[in-house]
Design a protein around this motif. Structure first.
Motif, PDB file in Angstrom:
ATOM      1  N   ARG A  38       0.835  -1.202   0.000  1.00  0.00           N
ATOM      2  CA  ARG A  38       0.000   0.000   0.000  1.00  0.00           C
ATOM      3  C   ARG A  38       0.877   1.262   0.000  1.00  0.00           C
ATOM      4  NH1 ARG A  38      -0.723   4.643   2.728  1.00  0.00           N
ATOM      5  NH2 ARG A  38      -0.405   3.527   4.684  1.00  0.00           N
ATOM      6  N   ASP A  39       1.502   1.568   1.120  1.00  0.00           N
ATOM      7  CA  ASP A  39       2.296   2.804   1.180  1.00  0.00           C
ATOM      8  C   ASP A  39       3.485   2.721   0.228  1.00  0.00           C
ATOM      9  OD1 ASP A  39       3.268   5.275   1.985  1.00  0.00           O
ATOM     10  OD2 ASP A  39       3.025   4.870   4.111  1.00  0.00           O
ATOM     11  N   THR A 212       3.954  11.050   9.437  1.00  0.00           N
ATOM     12  CA  THR A 212       3.623  11.068   7.998  1.00  0.00           C
ATOM     13  C   THR A 212       4.692  11.793   7.193  1.00  0.00           C
ATOM     14  OG1 THR A 212       1.318  11.030   8.611  1.00  0.00           O
ATOM     15  CG2 THR A 212       1.827  11.766   6.367  1.00  0.00           C
ATOM     16  N   HIS A 243       4.243   4.312  12.617  1.00  0.00           N
ATOM     17  CA  HIS A 243       4.422   4.269  11.155  1.00  0.00           C
ATOM     18  C   HIS A 243       5.382   5.401  10.780  1.00  0.00           C
ATOM     19  CE1 HIS A 243       2.475   3.840   6.986  1.00  0.00           C
ATOM     20  NE2 HIS A 243       3.088   5.002   6.895  1.00  0.00           N
ATOM     21  N   HIS A 245       8.022   7.682   8.864  1.00  0.00           N
ATOM     22  CA  HIS A 245       8.626   8.000   7.561  1.00  0.00           C
ATOM     23  C   HIS A 245      10.036   8.517   7.800  1.00  0.00           C
ATOM     24  CE1 HIS A 245       5.690   7.138   4.396  1.00  0.00           C
ATOM     25  NE2 HIS A 245       4.797   7.209   5.379  1.00  0.00           N
TER      26      HIS A 245
HETATM   27  C1  KIV Z   1      -1.856   5.735   6.420  1.00  0.00           C
HETATM   28  C2  KIV Z   1      -0.868   6.486   7.199  1.00  0.00           C
HETATM   29  C3  KIV Z   1      -0.477   5.690   8.368  1.00  0.00           C
HETATM   30  C4  KIV Z   1       0.308   6.833   6.395  1.00  0.00           C
HETATM   31  O1  KIV Z   1       0.668   6.176   5.456  1.00  0.00           O
HETATM   32  C5  KIV Z   1       1.091   7.977   6.848  1.00  0.00           C
HETATM   33  O2  KIV Z   1       0.591   8.784   7.607  1.00  0.00           O
HETATM   34  O3  KIV Z   1       2.228   8.086   6.403  1.00  0.00           O
END
Ligand code: KIV
Ligand code: ACO
Length: 532
Positions: A38-39, A212, A243, A245
Motif C-alpha cells: 500500500r504505502d 507522515t 508508522h 517515515h
Molecule cells: C496511512 C498512514 C499511516 C500513512 O501512510 C502515513 O501517515 O504516512
C-alpha cells in the motif's frame, strides 16, 4: 540559507509529565506490519501489477509477516482486483491477517468493504490527517470538524462491518500527520474512535501513530508516543502501532525509540520504500534486533533473495550501502579495517578449532563487522577488497582466501607497497587475480626441473647459498593454492648486498618448491643464470 523559514514548534507534550522511555530496553521484537503493498506501492512510478504484487505478498508471507496491508482497494482497479484475488482464491494463509486501507470518505469506505466481501477475516484501516496545516489547507475544517470526520468514518466502518457477519472484521485507525498534531487533540480523536468501534482487550483497535512527514528528531516522537501510551482511555484495548517515515533520515531511530516508549507494533516496508524518502526499513529494524541478540521473528537468512524480489517488485535498486543488505556493507577497502577484520576472523577460527566447534556456533566478535555475513546468507568473498587505501593485512587476506598463500610477516609490508603502487597507478581497485599475478611477477616463479629424490630443502638451500656466497635467512612454506594446482608453495629470503630479496616457488614437493623459490630470489639478486 533562509533557515528562519523553518522554525517549527514540536507538537509534543511539554508539562506535567516526565518521560520514562530512556530507561527502557529493546528486548523483544514488535509486531511487524508490512505496508509494502500500500504505502510502498503508492510511491512507485510504476505501481505493481498483479505478478509483482503476488510476488511481494508471497515474499512477505515466507519471511514471516503475519500482518500485511495488501492495498488501498478504492484507489485503483489493480488494488481492488488484487485484494479480490487473494480473498476469492483463498490465497491468505491461516496465520496471516490482511488489512486494507481507506480514507474517511463514504464512497471509498464502501468500495473497501466490497473488496473484502467473503474474506474470513480482515482489518479495515481508516485514515485521515489531523494536523493543523492539513485541517486548514486540505480539508478547510476546524479541529472539531476533524474529530467529527474521525467519528463519522469509524461509525461508517462499524455499520458496514455489521453487514458482513461472515467476516471477522477489525479496525485500524491512523491519525495521519500525528507527529504534527496537538497531542491533546490526537488523544481525544484516538479515544473517540476506540469508543466508537468498542475496542476491547479481546478485539483491540490498532491505533497507528505516523510521522507522515518526519519533522523532528526521534526523541520528540518518542515523547509523543509515550504520552499517548500513558494517557489513552482504553490502553489495554489498543495495539499501539507506529508508522515512521524517513524525511530526516531517522525513521529507524524513531521506530526504536517509539518501541522504548510503549509501542507494540511497527508499520514499514522492506528496504524502506515509500513516499518521498520512504517508510522505515523493516529489514534494518529486524536485523538491528538480531544483532543485539533478540529474535527478530522474521527470516532474513537469505537477504540476497529478499533484496532481489523487492528490487523486482518495486523496480528500485537497494543502495550498495543499505544496512545489512547492500553490496558493500560487508566490504572493507581501507587498510586498518582490513587488518582488524582479518585478525578477527583468524582469532575466531583459532577459537573454533581449540573448542572443536564450528565458527557459526561461537559468539560473533569481529571488528568492523556488526554481524556474521553468513547469518544473512552472504559470504566472506568480498569482505576485503583492495585499492590504494588498502594495507598489508587486507592484501594478505585476499591471497590467503583465494590462493591459500599466507605471506611471511616480513614480506607483507614489502608486497603491500607493490600493490599500492599498482593500484595508485591504475587509479582503481585491483581484483584478486591481479594481486596474485603481481605477487608472481614481483617475486618470480621459477620452473627449474625437479630435483633427484632424496634431496631435502636444507641441502638444496645450503648448496645454492654456498655456490653463490649468500645466506638464505628465511624459508616460509604456505598453504596450497588449489586454483594453481601446485601442491607446495614456498617463499625464501636471501641477504645480498645489504638487501633482503624474496623469491617465490611452486612445485609438487616442498623441496622442489624451496629450490625454485631460492632460484627466484637469486635471479632477483642478479646471481642466477637468466637473471633480470
Ligand atoms: C496511512 C498512514 C499511516 C500513512 O501512510 C502515513 O501517515 O504516512
Ligand atoms: C498518508 C497516506 O499515505 S494516505 C494514502 C494516500 N494514497 C494515495 O493517494 C493513493 C491512492 N489515491 C488516492 O487516494 C486518490 O487521491 C483518490 C482515490 C482518493 C482519488 O481521489 P480524487 O477524488 O481524485 O481526489 P483527489 O485525490 O484529487 O483529492 C483528494 C480529496 O480527498 C480529500 N482527502 C484527502 N485525504 C483524505 C482522507 N484521508 N479522508 C477523507 N478525505 C480525504 C481531500 O481533501 C480532497 O478532497 P476535495 O476533493 O474535497 O478537495
Amino acid at each position: 540559507m533562509p533557515f528562519h523559514r523553518y522554525a517549527r514548534d514540536a507538537a509534543a507534550p511539554t508539562s506535567g509529565w516526565s518521560r520514562r522511555w530512556p530507561d527502557g530496553t529493546l528486548d523483544r521484537s514488535p509486531i511487524w506490519a508490512s505496508v509494502d503493498l500500500r504505502d510502498g506501492n503508492q510511491a512507485l512510478a510504476d505501481p505493481m501489477d498483479t505478478r509483482r504484487k503476488q510476488r511481494m505478498f508471497d515474499l512477505l508471507v515466507a519471511t514471516g509477516f503475519k500482518d500485511i496491508e495488501i492495498g488501498y482497494p478504492a484507489a485503483s482497479a489493480h488494488d481492488f482486483d488484487f485484494v479480490r484475488k487473494l480473498v476469492v482464491k483463498e490465497g491468505i494463509p491461516d496465520d496471516v491477517t490482511v488489512s486494507v486501507f481507506t480514507p474517511a470518505r463514504a464512497d471509498l469506505i464502501e468500495r473497501t468493504f466490497e473488496a473484502i466481501r467473503g474474506a474470513e477475516r480482515a482489518v479495515v484501516h481508516l485514515c485521515h490527517a489531523t494536523a493543523c496545516l492539513w485541517r486548514e489547507v486540505v480539508f478547510g475544517m476546524s479541529a472539531r470538524e476533524v474529530v467529527g470526520m474521525a467519528v463519522k468514518g469509524a461509525q461508517h466502518l462499524v455499520r458496514l462491518a455489521e453487514r458482513e457477519p461472515g467476516t471477522d472484521i477489525r479496525f485500524e485507525y491512523s491519525p495521519e500527520t500525528f507527529n504534527l498534531t496537538e497531542p491533546e487533540l490526537a488523544l481525544e480523536i484516538a479515544n473517540r474512535v476506540a469508543e466508537v468501534v468498542d475496542a476491547t482487550a479481546e478485539r483491540p483497535l490498532t491505533l497507528n501513530l505516523p510521522t507522515t512527514v518526519e519533522t523532528h528528531s526521534p526523541h520528540v516522537f518518542a515523547d509523543q508516543v509515550e504520552w499517548m501510551h500513558r494517557n489513552l482511555d482504553r490502553r489495554e484495548a489498543v495495539v499501539l502501532s507506529v508508522h515512521p517515515h524517513n524525511d530526516r533520515g531517522t525513521a529507524v531511530a524513531s521506530a526504536e525509540l517509539a518501541l522504548l516508549a510503549g509501542a507494540d507494533r511497527v508499520e514499514g516496508t522492506l528496504f524502506g520504500n515509500g513516499e518521498r524518502t520512504g517508510n522505515v526499513c523493516l529489514v534494518t529494524l529486524a536485523l538491528n534486533m538480531f544483532s543485539s541478540g533478540v529474535d527478530p521473528q522474521l527470516d532474513l537468512s537469505d537477504i540476497h533473495t529478499v533484496r532481489e524480489i523487492v528490487e523486482d517488485c518495486n523496480r528500485l535498486p537497494v543502495h550498495p550501502r543499505h544496512p545489512y543488505a547492500g553490496d558493500l556493507v560487508y566490504t572493507a577497502f581501507s587498510g586498518t579495517h582490513q587488518d582488524a577484520i582479518a585478525k578477527g576472523l583468524a582469532a575466531l577460527a583459532d577459537r573454533a578449532e581449540r573448542e572443536g566447534k564450528d565458527v557459526g556456533e561461537l559468539p560473533w566478535q569481529v571488528p568492523y563487522l556488526p554481524i556474521d555475513p553468513k547469518d544473512v546468507g552472504r559470504d566472506y568473498q568480498a569482505i576485503i577488497r583492495v585499492n590504494g587505501q588498502s594495507g598489508k593485512g587486507g592484501i594478505n587476506y585476499v591471497l590467503k582466501a583465494g590462493w591459500g598463500v599466507d605471506l611471511p610477516v616480513e614480506l607483507r609490508r614489502d608486497f603491500a607497497a607493490v600493490v599500492q603502487a599498482a593500484a595508485d597507478a591504475l587509479g582503481r581497485e585491483l581484483e584478486p587475480p591481479e594481486i596474485w599475478q603481481l605477487l608472481r611477477e614481483t617475486y618470480g616463479l621459477d620452473d627449474s626441473p625437479a630435483l633427484p629424490a632424496g634431496t631435502d630443502e636444507h641441502e638444496v638451500l645450503g648448496h645454492l647459498g654456498a655456490e653463490h656466497g649468500v645466506a638464505f635467512t628465511r624459508v616460509h612454506f604456505t598453504g596450497t593454492p588449489a586454483a594453481t594446482g601446485a601442491p607446495a608453495t614456498c617463499l625464501v629470503a636471501l641477504e645480498a648486498g645489504g638487501r633482503t630479496l624474496w623469491g617465490l616457488g611452486q612445485a609438487d614437493t616442498t623441496t622442489d618448491a624451496a629450490h625454485r623459490s631460492a632460484r627466484s630470489a637469486l635471479r632477483r639478486a642478479g646471481l642466477h643464470e637468466g637473471a633480470r
